[in-house]
Design a protein around this motif. Structure first.
Motif, mmCIF file in Angstrom:
data_model
loop_
_atom_site.group_PDB
_atom_site.id
_atom_site.type_symbol
_atom_site.label_atom_id
_atom_site.label_comp_id
_atom_site.label_asym_id
_atom_site.label_seq_id
_atom_site.Cartn_x
_atom_site.Cartn_y
_atom_site.Cartn_z
ATOM 1 N N LYS A 36 0.809 -1.219 0.000
ATOM 2 C CA LYS A 36 0.000 0.000 0.000
ATOM 3 C C LYS A 36 0.844 1.270 0.000
ATOM 4 N N LEU A 37 1.994 1.216 0.659
ATOM 5 C CA LEU A 37 2.746 2.437 0.904
ATOM 6 C C LEU A 37 3.957 2.633 -0.002
ATOM 7 N N CYS A 38 4.642 1.547 -0.351
ATOM 8 C CA CYS A 38 5.972 1.666 -0.941
ATOM 9 C C CYS A 38 5.965 1.422 -2.453
ATOM 10 N N ASN A 39 6.657 2.301 -3.169
ATOM 11 C CA ASN A 39 6.765 2.104 -4.610
ATOM 12 C C ASN A 39 8.026 1.337 -4.997
ATOM 13 N N ARG A 40 8.862 1.087 -4.015
ATOM 14 C CA ARG A 40 10.092 0.321 -4.241
ATOM 15 C C ARG A 40 10.385 -0.501 -3.003
ATOM 16 N N THR A 41 10.909 -1.703 -3.201
ATOM 17 C CA THR A 41 11.218 -2.585 -2.077
ATOM 18 C C THR A 41 12.601 -3.196 -2.251
ATOM 19 N N ILE A 42 13.364 -3.207 -1.148
ATOM 20 C CA ILE A 42 14.683 -3.839 -1.122
ATOM 21 C C ILE A 42 14.595 -5.050 -0.198
ATOM 22 N N TRP A 43 14.914 -6.206 -0.738
ATOM 23 C CA TRP A 43 14.867 -7.461 0.018
ATOM 24 C C TRP A 43 16.285 -7.798 0.451
ATOM 25 N N LEU A 44 16.498 -7.794 1.783
ATOM 26 C CA LEU A 44 17.790 -8.173 2.346
ATOM 27 C C LEU A 44 17.760 -9.634 2.773
ATOM 28 N N CYS A 45 18.815 -10.351 2.443
ATOM 29 C CA CYS A 45 18.927 -11.765 2.814
ATOM 30 C C CYS A 45 20.368 -12.037 3.208
ATOM 31 N N ASP A 46 20.557 -12.447 4.461
ATOM 32 C CA ASP A 46 21.888 -12.780 4.961
ATOM 33 C C ASP A 46 22.875 -11.636 4.745
ATOM 34 N N GLY A 47 22.410 -10.417 4.982
ATOM 35 C CA GLY A 47 23.287 -9.264 4.937
ATOM 36 C C GLY A 47 23.580 -8.715 3.558
ATOM 37 N N LYS A 48 22.921 -9.255 2.547
ATOM 38 C CA LYS A 48 23.117 -8.777 1.180
ATOM 39 C C LYS A 48 21.770 -8.443 0.543
ATOM 40 N N ILE A 49 21.812 -7.622 -0.508
ATOM 41 C CA ILE A 49 20.582 -7.316 -1.227
ATOM 42 C C ILE A 49 20.273 -8.463 -2.176
ATOM 43 N N LYS A 50 19.152 -9.126 -1.900
ATOM 44 C CA LYS A 50 18.713 -10.243 -2.734
ATOM 45 C C LYS A 50 17.978 -9.733 -3.978
ATOM 46 N N MET A 51 17.184 -8.668 -3.767
ATOM 47 C CA MET A 51 16.390 -8.117 -4.865
ATOM 48 C C MET A 51 16.026 -6.680 -4.542
ATOM 49 N N ASP A 52 16.030 -5.830 -5.538
ATOM 50 C CA ASP A 52 15.724 -4.415 -5.367
ATOM 51 C C ASP A 52 14.942 -3.969 -6.594
ATOM 52 N N GLY A 53 13.681 -3.538 -6.358
ATOM 53 C CA GLY A 53 12.908 -3.126 -7.519
ATOM 54 C C GLY A 53 11.476 -2.771 -7.178
ATOM 55 N N GLU A 54 10.609 -2.869 -8.166
ATOM 56 C CA GLU A 54 9.193 -2.532 -8.014
ATOM 57 C C GLU A 54 8.556 -3.432 -6.955
#
Length: 248
Positions: A217-235
């Motif tokens: 509802k709120l965010c137009n972008r999401t960063i997924w962190l996994c084990d201290g690293k960025i797993k995915m960054d995008g819509e």
């Protein structure tokens, strides 16, 4: 670099963060005597491992991931509560944060007095706080308790007061950890509506939560962190869908 400073609110460049974890820390006098001649064993735990991201002005970004993935650590680095072991973080604009419930509050002082303490930490002058005091109290809905010591407050009341101060300091960047899960549904909805209003005003927000509904509802972008690293960054929809698949 000048172009980046104008376009971005937050720049995170190859950030690493390591903590020392003591494995045999002495808790009692007997244990301290036993460990007197042997140093506490410790191990280094790398919480963030080369994280890089740029967040544009006006973006509302969610940080998601399972517990221990580094989300809250990254927010603390952004506020300079802690500092990276390696890498660089730059922020461009006045920043306010809601990371730990009641952080900056003195338990023996009243809610009113703590408004002045907390708002001054965010850089407001006494006159500026005077001008906003009634708005802060009204939003918190704590009129009947505002002159009581905050040690008598429930966790929900802490959150009401902390959020009310944070949204009234006219910050350019707002960092919010999971504390909005505290308190009653009415006030959670009120806070969420306020965050939507701030989004529409063009404020930059970084939001840590386990509520994927709120993220959508709120965010137009999401960063997924996994084990201290960025797993995915995008819509947001794409990242949230992949995250839910991974943890299901």
């Amino acid at each position: 670099m000048q172009e980046n400073q104008e376009e971005y609110s937050i720049m995170i460049d190859d950030v690493y963060k390591t903590f020392n974890v003591y494995l045999d820390k002495a808790n009692t006098i007997k244990e301290k005597l036993l460990f007197l001649f042997s140093r506490n064993r410790k191990e280094k735990r790398e919480v963030l491992k080369g994280v890089s991201a740029k967040i544009k002005k006006g973006e509302v970004v969610a940080l998601i991931g399972t517990n221990g993935s580094g989300k809250s650590t990254l927010l603390k680095l952004l506020t300079k509560i802690i500092y990276p072991n390696k890498g660089k973080i730059e922020t461009n604009g006045k920043l306010t944060s809601l990371l730990e419930l009641g952080a900056g509050f003195h338990p023996d002082f009243s809610g009113r007095e703590n408004i002045y303490f907390n708002a001054s930490i965010f850089g407001l002058t006494k006159k500026e706080i005077d001008d906003r005091l009634e708005d802060i109290i009204e939003f918190s809905e704590l009129q009947n308790f505002i002159d009581n010591p905050v040690r008598t407050y429930s966790s929900g009341m802490y959150m009401r007061l902390a959020f009310s101060v944070a949204i009234n300091v006219d910050a350019d960047i707002l960092l919010i950890d999971e504390i909005l899960s505290v308190g009653d549904e009415h006030f959670q909805n009120k806070c969420f509506d306020k965050m939507l209003e701030l989004k529409n005003q063009g404020k930059t927000m970084v939001f840590v939560t386990h509520s994927m509904e709120s993220v959508r509802k709120l965010c137009n972008r999401t960063i997924w962190l996994c084990d201290g690293k960025i797993k995915m960054d995008g819509e947001t929809e794409k990242v949230v869908d992949e995250y839910i698949k991974a943890i299901s």
